[in-house]
Design an enzyme around this catalytic site. Structure first.
Site, short mmCIF file in Angstrom:
data_model
loop_
_atom_site.label_atom_id
_atom_site.label_comp_id
_atom_site.label_asym_id
_atom_site.label_seq_id
_atom_site.Cartn_x
_atom_site.Cartn_y
_atom_site.Cartn_z
N LYS A 11 0.85 -1.20 0.00
CA LYS A 11 0.00 0.00 0.00
C LYS A 11 0.88 1.24 0.00
O LYS A 11 2.03 1.22 0.46
CB LYS A 11 -0.96 0.00 1.20
CG LYS A 11 -0.32 0.17 2.58
CD LYS A 11 -0.20 1.61 3.03
CE LYS A 11 0.52 1.68 4.38
NZ LYS A 11 1.12 2.99 4.64
N ASP A 141 -1.64 -0.84 10.22
CA ASP A 141 -1.86 -1.01 8.78
C ASP A 141 -2.52 -2.34 8.43
O ASP A 141 -3.03 -2.50 7.31
CB ASP A 141 -0.54 -0.93 8.02
CG ASP A 141 -0.04 0.50 7.85
OD1 ASP A 141 -0.87 1.42 7.88
OD2 ASP A 141 1.18 0.67 7.69
#
Length: 315
Positions: A11, A141
């Site tokens: 990401k 995350d």
């Protein structure tokens, strides 16, 4: 012996704002997170023992209990003791393609893949929200990495609001192999230097976090306006990382000089990325940065934004 193979995408942060301190010691954040198709492959296999084992050929990847993928398997074993007793240990093989310690959530996405893989392996039937709740115990995350795509993340980064998917935007990424930036150092240094400007009132914290939902970059994402998205890129951590790490600053400038739509450091770095309007421009950006910085330690990748997180590879 049963096994599952999964794709675990990296990401990038399209937006990262540090709002203030939280009672739990973390920062109150407002972020826009985006999956890209630079990804690791994770194989999760039942073993004939009661052990959790990590296999990975990458020299920088820990095979022990500091590895988030290992922690994910231990969490599942402790959370679902009867399933662990029934199915036994797990062997996890990581084919590492996401650069290590790069600000791209490589460890987090591996952990998310292990949660999904063990859920399948042990036939637990967990929902996405149940997997995300478990993921939140492993790191900020990890919940995002379960479903991936595009999302607003608030709180310490684990409160997620999905956005319309941004699929197929070309991204060029660069990182020096030997360079790492400590995420705790980056946040602590930011607190030391800019903590005086933090929002302290609880109501104001919530209001500031909510404001990102109507912010300009989110509007651009809703309109799928790549040019506007690139112009609204923002990362507060650049304020402390770039002055301390001149190589990252130089790399960011090299990307900016190519004429890409927009460029920024991802997360706490040291990876820098550029958004491009086409495959041809992405290739050109990659070539220009390679020419501008003739350093064999620099690695560059060409990727695209993608609409999904952890994906099962059909057996």
């Amino acid at each position: 012996m049963h096994s599952y193979s999964l794709i675990a995408p990296a990401k990038i942060n399209l937006y990262l704002e540090i709002i203030g301190d939280r009672p739990d010691g973390y920062h109150e954040l407002a972020m826009v997170l985006q999956s890209i198709n630079l990804a690791d492959r994770i194989d999760v296999r039942s073993s004939s023992t009661d052990q959790i084992r990590i296999r990975c050929e990458h020299p920088q990847v820990s095979k022990g209990n500091s590895n988030l993928a290992y922690k994910a398997a231990i969490l599942m074993a402790r959370q679902f003791t009867s399933a662990f007793a029934q199915y036994g240990g797990v062997e996890i093989t990581i084919d590492k393609r996401i650069p290590v310690a790069a600000g791209l959530a490589g460890g987090s996405t591996n952990a998310a893949a292990v949660l999904v893989g063990i859920d399948l392996l042990w036939q637990l039937g967990l929902t996405q929200s149940e997997l995300e709740e478990l993921a939140g115990q492993l790191g900020s995350d990890v919940p995002f990495c379960i479903a991936g795509g595009s999302a607003i993340a608030t709180g310490r980064g684990d409160q997620l609001s999905p956005l319309p998917s941004l699929d197929g935007i070309y991204v060029v990424l660069g990182k020096y192999r030997s360079l790492t930036v400590s995420t705790p150092w980056a946040y602590q240094t930011y607190r030391q230097q800019f903590g005086g400007s933090y929002v302290t009132d609880t109501h104001d914290l919530a209001s500031r976090a909510a404001a990102v939902h109507s912010g300009s970059i989110v509007k651009a994402i809703f309109h799928k306006d790549t040019v506007q998205i690139a112009q609204k890129l923002h990362n507060d951590l650049e304020r402390v990382v770039l002055p301390e790490y001149p190589q990252v600053l130089q790399l960011r400038q090299a990307f900016a000089d190519t004429g890409a739509l927009g460029t920024m450091m991802s997360g706490s770095g040291p990876t820098v990325f550029a958004l491009c309007e086409s495959y041809a421009q992405a290739q050109q950006v990659q070539q220009q940065v390679e020419s501008a910085i003739a350093n064999p330690d620099l690695e560059l990748w060409l990727a695209q934004t993608c609409a999904t997180g952890i994906q099962l590879i059909k057996q």
